[in-house]
Design a protein around this motif. Structure first.
Motif, PDB file in Angstrom:
ATOM      1  N   ALA A 141       0.756  -1.216   0.180  1.00  0.00           N
ATOM      2  CA  ALA A 141      -0.058  -0.137  -0.004  1.00  0.00           C
ATOM      3  C   ALA A 141       0.879   1.298  -0.014  1.00  0.00           C
ATOM      4  O   ALA A 141       0.399   2.471  -0.236  1.00  0.00           O
ATOM      5  CB  ALA A 141      -1.042  -0.068   1.297  1.00  0.00           C
ATOM      6  N   GLN A 142       2.096   1.114   0.148  1.00  0.00           N
ATOM      7  CA  GLN A 142       3.028   2.295   0.160  1.00  0.00           C
ATOM      8  C   GLN A 142       2.940   2.837  -1.353  1.00  0.00           C
ATOM      9  O   GLN A 142       3.315   3.903  -1.568  1.00  0.00           O
ATOM     10  CB  GLN A 142       4.487   1.857   0.406  1.00  0.00           C
ATOM     11  N   PHE A 143       2.583   2.059  -2.193  1.00  0.00           N
ATOM     12  CA  PHE A 143       2.601   2.509  -3.739  1.00  0.00           C
ATOM     13  C   PHE A 143       1.154   2.895  -3.939  1.00  0.00           C
ATOM     14  O   PHE A 143       0.366   2.212  -3.595  1.00  0.00           O
ATOM     15  CB  PHE A 143       2.856   1.349  -4.798  1.00  0.00           C
ATOM     16  N   SER A 144       1.113   4.306  -4.741  1.00  0.00           N
ATOM     17  CA  SER A 144      -0.109   4.893  -5.043  1.00  0.00           C
ATOM     18  C   SER A 144      -0.989   3.696  -6.189  1.00  0.00           C
ATOM     19  O   SER A 144      -2.141   4.020  -6.111  1.00  0.00           O
ATOM     20  CB  SER A 144      -0.075   5.950  -5.891  1.00  0.00           C
ATOM     21  N   ASP A 145      -0.138   3.034  -6.898  1.00  0.00           N
ATOM     22  CA  ASP A 145      -0.808   2.326  -7.868  1.00  0.00           C
ATOM     23  C   ASP A 145      -0.157   1.033  -8.024  1.00  0.00           C
ATOM     24  O   ASP A 145       0.860   0.874  -8.717  1.00  0.00           O
ATOM     25  CB  ASP A 145      -1.021   2.775  -9.231  1.00  0.00           C
ATOM     26  N   PRO A 146      -0.288   0.186  -6.871  1.00  0.00           N
ATOM     27  CA  PRO A 146       0.620  -1.250  -6.819  1.00  0.00           C
ATOM     28  C   PRO A 146       0.750  -1.833  -8.115  1.00  0.00           C
ATOM     29  O   PRO A 146       1.939  -2.556  -8.390  1.00  0.00           O
ATOM     30  CB  PRO A 146      -0.234  -2.068  -5.807  1.00  0.00           C
ATOM     31  N   PRO A 147      -0.419  -2.109  -8.993  1.00  0.00           N
ATOM     32  CA  PRO A 147       0.053  -3.085 -10.215  1.00  0.00           C
ATOM     33  C   PRO A 147       0.906  -2.154 -11.155  1.00  0.00           C
ATOM     34  O   PRO A 147       1.925  -2.816 -11.634  1.00  0.00           O
ATOM     35  CB  PRO A 147      -1.497  -2.790 -10.905  1.00  0.00           C
ATOM     36  N   TRP A 169      -0.356 -11.388  -1.380  1.00  0.00           N
ATOM     37  CA  TRP A 169      -1.271 -11.149  -0.369  1.00  0.00           C
ATOM     38  C   TRP A 169      -2.142  -9.992  -0.773  1.00  0.00           C
ATOM     39  O   TRP A 169      -3.368 -10.073  -0.218  1.00  0.00           O
ATOM     40  CB  TRP A 169      -0.499 -10.848   1.064  1.00  0.00           C
ATOM     41  N   TRP A 170      -1.614  -8.933  -1.358  1.00  0.00           N
ATOM     42  CA  TRP A 170      -2.523  -7.843  -1.771  1.00  0.00           C
ATOM     43  C   TRP A 170      -3.541  -8.150  -2.676  1.00  0.00           C
ATOM     44  O   TRP A 170      -4.768  -7.657  -2.574  1.00  0.00           O
ATOM     45  CB  TRP A 170      -1.591  -6.730  -2.531  1.00  0.00           C
ATOM     46  N   VAL A 171      -3.194  -9.326  -3.653  1.00  0.00           N
ATOM     47  CA  VAL A 171      -4.050  -9.557  -4.748  1.00  0.00           C
ATOM     48  C   VAL A 171      -5.119 -10.577  -3.842  1.00  0.00           C
ATOM     49  O   VAL A 171      -6.432 -10.470  -4.332  1.00  0.00           O
ATOM     50  CB  VAL A 171      -3.687 -10.229  -5.661  1.00  0.00           C
ATOM     51  N   ALA A 172      -4.675 -11.448  -2.870  1.00  0.00           N
ATOM     52  CA  ALA A 172      -5.656 -12.278  -2.360  1.00  0.00           C
ATOM     53  C   ALA A 172      -6.675 -11.330  -1.376  1.00  0.00           C
ATOM     54  O   ALA A 172      -7.713 -11.845  -1.355  1.00  0.00           O
ATOM     55  CB  ALA A 172      -4.843 -12.932  -1.274  1.00  0.00           C
ATOM     56  N   ASP A 180      -5.064  -8.546 -15.894  1.00  0.00           N
ATOM     57  CA  ASP A 180      -3.515  -8.140 -16.348  1.00  0.00           C
ATOM     58  C   ASP A 180      -2.735  -8.388 -15.013  1.00  0.00           C
ATOM     59  O   ASP A 180      -1.658  -8.622 -15.313  1.00  0.00           O
ATOM     60  CB  ASP A 180      -3.635  -7.039 -16.899  1.00  0.00           C
ATOM     61  N   THR A 181      -3.336  -7.839 -13.961  1.00  0.00           N
ATOM     62  CA  THR A 181      -2.250  -7.732 -12.962  1.00  0.00           C
ATOM     63  C   THR A 181      -2.024  -9.183 -12.254  1.00  0.00           C
ATOM     64  O   THR A 181      -0.793  -9.328 -12.014  1.00  0.00           O
ATOM     65  CB  THR A 181      -2.944  -6.829 -11.917  1.00  0.00           C
ATOM     66  N   ILE A 182      -3.157  -9.970 -12.288  1.00  0.00           N
ATOM     67  CA  ILE A 182      -2.966 -11.387 -11.672  1.00  0.00           C
ATOM     68  C   ILE A 182      -1.995 -12.168 -12.670  1.00  0.00           C
ATOM     69  O   ILE A 182      -1.106 -12.822 -11.977  1.00  0.00           O
ATOM     70  CB  ILE A 182      -4.159 -11.931 -11.498  1.00  0.00           C
ATOM     71  N   ILE A 183      -2.118 -11.826 -13.910  1.00  0.00           N
ATOM     72  CA  ILE A 183      -1.430 -12.587 -14.984  1.00  0.00           C
ATOM     73  C   ILE A 183       0.108 -12.266 -14.800  1.00  0.00           C
ATOM     74  O   ILE A 183       0.976 -13.047 -14.926  1.00  0.00           O
ATOM     75  CB  ILE A 183      -1.828 -12.365 -16.242  1.00  0.00           C
ATOM     76  N   MET A 184       0.310 -10.948 -14.596  1.00  0.00           N
ATOM     77  CA  MET A 184       1.732 -10.301 -14.600  1.00  0.00           C
ATOM     78  C   MET A 184       2.408 -11.033 -13.275  1.00  0.00           C
ATOM     79  O   MET A 184       3.627 -11.298 -13.560  1.00  0.00           O
ATOM     80  CB  MET A 184       1.685  -8.771 -14.669  1.00  0.00           C
ATOM     81  N   LEU A 185       1.548 -10.871 -12.109  1.00  0.00           N
ATOM     82  CA  LEU A 185       2.070 -11.451 -10.794  1.00  0.00           C
ATOM     83  C   LEU A 185       2.392 -13.082 -11.194  1.00  0.00           C
ATOM     84  O   LEU A 185       3.488 -13.362 -10.661  1.00  0.00           O
ATOM     85  CB  LEU A 185       1.195 -11.105  -9.948  1.00  0.00           C
ATOM     86  N   TYR A 186       1.452 -13.755 -11.756  1.00  0.00           N
ATOM     87  CA  TYR A 186       1.422 -14.920 -11.778  1.00  0.00           C
ATOM     88  C   TYR A 186       2.935 -15.541 -12.523  1.00  0.00           C
ATOM     89  O   TYR A 186       3.652 -16.298 -12.332  1.00  0.00           O
ATOM     90  CB  TYR A 186       0.308 -15.707 -12.548  1.00  0.00           C
TER      91      TYR A 186
END
Length: 199
Positions: A141-147, A169-172, A180-186
């Motif tokens: 949450a320190q990032f204004s836009d985590p993705p 954990w943030w996604v969960a 797109d974020t979930i795929i990038m993270l995966y």
């Protein structure tokens, strides 16, 4: 722009103006110096460096990098000033919000200003050290836009295991994570062997 009158004042060793204004002049020094006599160069550069040192708290991280790059280009040695600048950039890198440090790093990739690699490396190290302490979604949450931050950090090769696990954990938690974020993270987790994560 710095006209003949301003240049004359600087050559006389007199400096006025705020930090950002001085940096504007500093950036132009490499253009001026080849056309000046040595007796003009010394007071000109000295006036600029002393002015910047006196207004060091008004200079951004990028400003400090520009100043060091110009001094290096001019082969100008000023150990006391260099020590002040090194301390300033270290304090800046450690005290600024993580989001601001990341934005500064991204700006470096697209800047048209002079760059000073040693200071950029210091900023990269400071960002990486802070990210390595990530444990939970609250850290993300320190990032204004985590993705978007994740994308930047992957691009900068600053995505250690701690970041990926915290992002999981943030996604969960269901916080603004699209497909797109979930795929990038995966894909990032798979590439780095991060498998023991939630979700």
């Amino acid at each position: 722009r710095c006209g003949g009158e301003e240049l004359g004042v600087l050559c006389a060793g007199k400096v006025d103006g705020q930090g950002p204004e001085l940096i504007t002049v500093v950036e132009m020094l490499p253009q001026f110096v080849p056309f000046l006599a040595q007796k003009q160069v010394t007071p000109l550069v000295t006036a600029c460096t002393r002015g910047c040192a006196a207004r060091i708290t008004e200079l951004t991280f990028s400003d400090v990098c520009v100043l060091m790059a110009v001094l290096d280009e001019l082969r100008w040695s000023d150990p006391p000033l260099e020590a002040i600048l090194a301390q300033r950039q270290q304090v800046w890198a450690e005290s600024q919000p993580l989001q601001g440090c990341l934005q500064e790093l991204m700006d470096f990739r697209h800047t048209t200003r002079r760059r000073w690699t040693p200071f950029e490396d210091t900023l990269r190290t400071a960002v990486l050290n802070r990210i390595r302490r990530f444990k939970t979604s609250a850290d993300v949450a320190q990032f204004s836009d985590p993705p978007r931050a994740l994308g930047h950090l992957l691009e900068l090769n600053l995505a250690p295991r701690s970041l990926l696990e915290a992002m999981c954990w943030w996604v969960a938690k269901g916080d603004r994570a699209d497909a797109d974020t979930i795929i990038m993270l995966y894909e990032a987790c798979k590439k780095r062997g991060v498998t023991d994560h939630p979700g």
